[in-house]
Design a protein around this motif. Structure first.
Motif, short mmCIF file in Angstrom:
data_model
loop_
_atom_site.label_atom_id
_atom_site.label_comp_id
_atom_site.label_asym_id
_atom_site.label_seq_id
_atom_site.Cartn_x
_atom_site.Cartn_y
_atom_site.Cartn_z
N THR A 105 14.30 57.51 48.83
CA THR A 105 15.33 57.56 47.79
C THR A 105 15.09 58.81 46.96
N PHE A 106 16.13 59.55 46.81
CA PHE A 106 16.05 60.76 46.01
C PHE A 106 16.56 60.43 44.61
N PHE A 107 15.86 60.90 43.64
CA PHE A 107 16.26 60.67 42.26
C PHE A 107 17.51 61.49 41.95
N LEU A 109 17.97 63.49 39.73
CA LEU A 109 17.64 64.84 39.28
C LEU A 109 17.27 65.76 40.45
N ASP A 110 16.93 65.16 41.58
CA ASP A 110 16.60 65.98 42.74
C ASP A 110 17.87 66.64 43.27
N SER A 111 17.67 67.72 43.92
CA SER A 111 18.83 68.47 44.38
C SER A 111 19.31 68.00 45.75
N LEU A 114 17.16 69.40 48.71
CA LEU A 114 15.98 68.66 49.19
C LEU A 114 16.37 67.59 50.20
N GLU A 115 17.47 66.90 49.94
CA GLU A 115 17.89 65.86 50.87
C GLU A 115 18.32 66.46 52.21
N CYS A 117 17.27 69.28 53.51
CA CYS A 117 16.05 69.73 54.18
C CYS A 117 15.30 68.56 54.80
N PHE A 118 15.25 67.43 54.11
CA PHE A 118 14.58 66.25 54.63
C PHE A 118 15.27 65.74 55.90
#
Length: 168
Positions: A105-107, A109-111, A114-115, A117-118
């Motif tokens: 789970t991405f917060f 505030l995360d961009s 990042l998701e 790239c993951f």
């Protein structure tokens, strides 16, 4: 007029004077002593004959190289490739199971970067084993069987799905 049998043994244009070999000095001509002309030729080959011999040697070398390149793999090599292909298939399935089990789970505030790239990393983890297998087979076509086997065995040790083995 020529007879029907003579026509079968000749080609149109056989009497063309440009097709007859030139008479060499010291020779008595075509009707004279043909052995003399052949003896002179055997002693000193002409430039044309040298070129033909060089071309024949080149063609023979190319043919030998083509036969060597198209040589089939032995039965043991084919069985080994099949076993290694099965191992790489199992690795692909293992990585797919790991990706399916993974929940991240991405917060807020995360961009988004990042998701993305993951997710790309997850896709590459699944695709790594088949890509390694196929690229090794394609890139080692001109090399020896030992080097191909070495690269395939290296991939077997590098691409192990450790999260699946550890039960994560």
């Amino acid at each position: 007029m020529t007879s029907r049998n003579d026509d079968a043994l000749s080609w149109a244009g056989d009497d063309d004077p440009t097709l007859t070999p030139p008479i060499q000095a010291g020779s008595t001509g075509a009707a004279g002593a043909p052995g003399v002309e052949n003896a002179e030729r055997a002693e000193a080959p002409t430039v044309l004959e040298q070129a033909e011999l060089a071309e024949d040697a080149k063609v023979e070398a190319e043919l030998a190289a083509a036969e060597k390149a198209s040589a089939q793999l032995s039965s043991a090599a084919l069985i080994t490739l099949g076993i290694l292909g099965g191992v790489y298939l199992l690795y692909t399935i293992g990585w797919a199971i790991v990706v399916a089990r993974t929940t991240v789970t991405f917060f807020p505030l995360d961009s988004l970067f990042l998701e993305i790239c993951f997710r790309i990393g997850q896709f590459l983890s699944i695709a790594a084993a088949p890509l390694w297998f196929v690229s090794t087979l394609l890139l080692t076509q001109k090399r020896t069987w030992r080097s191909r086997l070495g690269w395939l065995l290296l991939g077997v040790f590098v691409l192990v799905p450790w999260p699946f083995i550890q039960g994560a």
